[in-house]
Design an enzyme around this catalytic site. Structure first.
Site, mmCIF file in Angstrom:
data_model
loop_
_atom_site.group_PDB
_atom_site.id
_atom_site.type_symbol
_atom_site.label_atom_id
_atom_site.label_comp_id
_atom_site.label_asym_id
_atom_site.label_seq_id
_atom_site.Cartn_x
_atom_site.Cartn_y
_atom_site.Cartn_z
ATOM 1 N N CYS A 16 92.583 155.723 51.455
ATOM 2 C CA CYS A 16 91.620 155.794 52.678
ATOM 3 C C CYS A 16 91.447 157.418 52.816
ATOM 4 C CB CYS A 16 92.465 155.660 54.053
ATOM 5 S SG CYS A 16 92.703 154.170 54.358
ATOM 6 N N LYS A 35 91.585 154.884 44.379
ATOM 7 C CA LYS A 35 92.219 155.825 43.441
ATOM 8 C C LYS A 35 93.395 156.326 43.572
ATOM 9 C CE LYS A 35 91.363 158.816 39.882
ATOM 10 N NZ LYS A 35 91.416 157.994 38.654
HETATM 11 C C1 F6R Z 1 94.082 152.422 36.240
HETATM 12 C C2 F6R Z 1 94.754 153.240 37.514
HETATM 13 C C3 F6R Z 1 95.889 153.166 38.122
HETATM 14 C C4 F6R Z 1 96.690 154.328 38.265
HETATM 15 C C5 F6R Z 1 97.824 154.124 38.999
HETATM 16 C C6 F6R Z 1 98.664 155.435 39.190
HETATM 17 O O1 F6R Z 1 92.984 152.683 35.745
HETATM 18 O O2 F6R Z 1 94.110 154.129 37.576
HETATM 19 O O3 F6R Z 1 96.616 152.142 37.493
HETATM 20 O O4 F6R Z 1 97.116 154.822 37.004
HETATM 21 O O5 F6R Z 1 97.471 153.913 40.168
HETATM 22 O O6 F6R Z 1 98.015 156.300 39.579
HETATM 23 P P1 F6R Z 1 98.331 158.061 39.529
HETATM 24 O O7 F6R Z 1 98.270 158.332 38.206
HETATM 25 O O8 F6R Z 1 97.503 158.647 40.581
HETATM 26 O O9 F6R Z 1 99.715 158.003 40.128
#
Ligand code: F6R
Length: 560
Positions: free
Chosen positions: A2, A555
């Site tokens: 969000c 994301k």
């Molecule tokens: C896959 C993807 C997710 C992130 C995961 C961890 O492409 O982007 O699997 O790698 O949610 O996110 P971060 O790196 O932000 O901790």
């Protein structure tokens, strides 16, 4: 997950708030909403992406709050869209996080005849605002009732903008006579001064700006930001392809300024991450074992199931966003017991603030939900800990024939499932390749260890099966030949990724191959990874999907 934003200005912000909300869209895109002040507080909401909301805005306003949602509590329907209004309609709020005691609060308020319009946890926050006049004490009183995590931006019918934070990220910025509160620095490109709110802090923008903690008014010092790092500019059709193609330049830049980390002096090394970041942790485990045998990668959410030996331990937390709640929870269990390192792309994140050592991967902002350049940069950063990396060695890493991958994508995109098969480090890279295909192309892609094929998965192979086989290490060549034979004997078609011509020459006409560059064995897996990122992108495009916004995902995963 969000994205939230609030802007108070003295000029029309109706277009600006929507533009900024679009920047936050990577945090969730199930629905979007805005509340603004004219003669009273108005709310406009829509299911789907911010563009749909934009069409509903038909007036000018100079103060407003907005939200883009990744649904957790309640389906992505109109009545579950933020913002939510207090019962007297004098306060509107948007929220990022999870209120874990919302059912209890909802029951208490319902008993007092408060009516709820949504199934969300967030609405209780709005309904807790029952004072006629908003003060720091009334905001604190509401926040003290909330368990869980929150970043809240609120707006009153008297024109006060406010923010409160615990657990979820929230930043404040000022640009001349304009004030912004938002979940992401990327919204503040044009700001003169910038502040990170800490847990338990509040900001109120009324006649003047004031910061508070749970007890008193506080002074906050503005941080200098290099906004170029956070700039939002789309130069390609999609962010995903733009970000993949940025990788070679980022690597080159990083290698000019490599950050060392002395792994040797620790008895135990643990690497934590989720999703792609966990795959990076596994790759780190593979490489760093050259220096320290007691090196282990752990899925961050599984830390409770592991027995970590914290005696002289180094705990490395890998995260692009630095806000992933499972990774932050793992950190909180290691803090004070071990030296903690954040291997991150967001220096203003909670992870960066909470760890003893920060290793930024300097990959610039990554917008596409599927992580690509950040994954590669994390691996490159870890390789720099083993020994000084030379750009000369990397020159050929990204020399991949993109047209071959496009043709391959044309062949593969209609499949319902896809197999990735390999050994050792290749298996880890395959897990990442399969994850990318799954998340953006919605194909059931899975990675299997080649030695394990005959212990079960081979039953899935028939004439319709396409099997991506990878072999990056010379010592795997003979075993890979046997694997290929096993698959072909069951009618499966091979898609081989390797730098070894002898393996490619052994294929039939119905098989496919992608020639990886002839480089040092520790760098070939990075070429394979880069190829998989491109391949998954082209498969996704062939299926007519938007790679930047895969369904059901966001994301920044700030919920457990
Ligand atoms: C896959 C993807 C997710 C992130 C995961 C961890 O492409 O982007 O699997 O790698 O949610 O996110 P971060 O790196 O932000 O901790």
């Amino acid at each position: 997950m969000c994205g939230i934003i609030g802007i108070k200005s003295c000029v029309d912000i109706s277009t600006k708030i929507i533009e900024k909300l679009k920047i936050l869209e990577y945090r969730g895109y199930d629905s979007a909403g805005v509340s603004y002040l004219k003669d009273k507080l108005y709310c406009k909401k829509s299911v789907g992406k911010v563009d749909k909301l934009a069409k509903k805005i038909d007036c000018h306003f100079d103060i407003g709050i907005a939200h883009t949602r990744w649904a957790t509590h309640g389906k992505p329907t109109l009545h579950n869209c933020h913002p939510f209004l207090s019962s007297d309609k004098n306060v509107a709020i948007v929220h990022n996080g999870i209120i874990s005691n919302y059912i209890q609060i909802k029951n208490e308020l319902s008993n007092k005849n408060v009516v709820f319009d949504s199934e969300t946890d967030s609405e209780v926050i709005a309904k807790l605002f029952d004072n006629k006049t908003l003060t720091i004490d009334s905001i604190r009183k509401v926040c003290q009732k909330l368990n869980g995590s929150y970043a809240i931006v609120g707006l009153t019918a008297t024109g006060i903008l406010f923010g409160a934070k615990k657990g979820s990220p929230l930043y404040f910025a000022q640009n001349k006579d304009e004030f912004l509160i938002a979940s992401d620095i990327a919204c503040f490109e044009d700001a003169d001064s910038f502040f990170t709110l800490q847990d338990g802090e509040y900001v109120i923008v009324d006649k003047k700006v004031q910061f508070f903690d749970d007890e008193k008014i506080i002074e906050k010092i503005s941080t200098q930001l290099d906004f170029d790092k956070y700039k939002y500019a789309k130069t390609h059709e999609n962010f995903m392809i733009q970000e993949i193609l940025q990788t070679p330049t980022l690597v080159k830049r990083y290698l000019l300024n490599q950050q060392k980390l002395n792994i040797n002096k620790y008895k135990n090394v643990y690497l934590f991450g989720c999703g792609s970041a966990y795959h990076c942790a596994k790759i780190g485990e593979h490489y760093l074992r050259q220096l320290n045998k007691n090196c282990k990668a752990i899925v961050a959410s599984e830390i409770g199931e592991e027995k970590c030996d914290f005696d002289n331990a180094l705990c490395i937390f890998l995260s692009q966003s630095g806000e992933t709640i499972d990774t932050l929870n793992a950190l909180s269990l290691c803090k004070g017991k071990a030296t903690t390192v954040a291997l991150i792309n967001n220096e203003f994140s909670t992870l960066a603030r909470e760890c003893d050592i920060i290793v930024p991967i300097n990959a610039q902002k990554e917008f596409s939900v599927a992580s690509t350049k950040a994954v590669t940069m994390m691996i490159v950063a870890m390789l720099c800990w083993i020994k000084e990396q030379s750009y000369n060695d990397y020159k050929k890493v990204f020399n991949i024939n993109e047209n071959v991958l496009k043709e391959l994508a044309n062949k593969l995109y209609n499949n319902e499932s896809l197999f990735f098969v390999g050994k050792g480090i290749d298996h880890i890279i395959n897990c990442e390749g399969a994850l990318k295909v799954k998340e953006i192309a919605y194909i059931n892609a899975n990675a299997y260890l080649s030695g394990e094929l005959k212990h079960g998965p081979l039953a899935l192979i028939d004439e319709k099966a396409y099997v991506i086989v990878s072999c990056s290490q010379k010592r795997f060549v003979d075993k890979t030949k046997s694997t290929i034979c096993e698959i072909k004997a069951r009618g499966g078609k091979i898609v081989l990724f390797t730098p070894f011509l002898s393996l490619i020459e052994a294929l039939d006409n119905e098989d496919y191959s992608v020639l990886l560059p002839n480089i040092t064995s520790e760098l070939v897996p990075i070429s394979a990874l880069y190829s998989y990122q491109l391949l998954s992108y082209y498969i996704c495009k062939n299926r007519g999907l938007n790679p930047d916004f895969p369904r059901n995902l966001a994301k920044s995963v700030t919920v457990e």
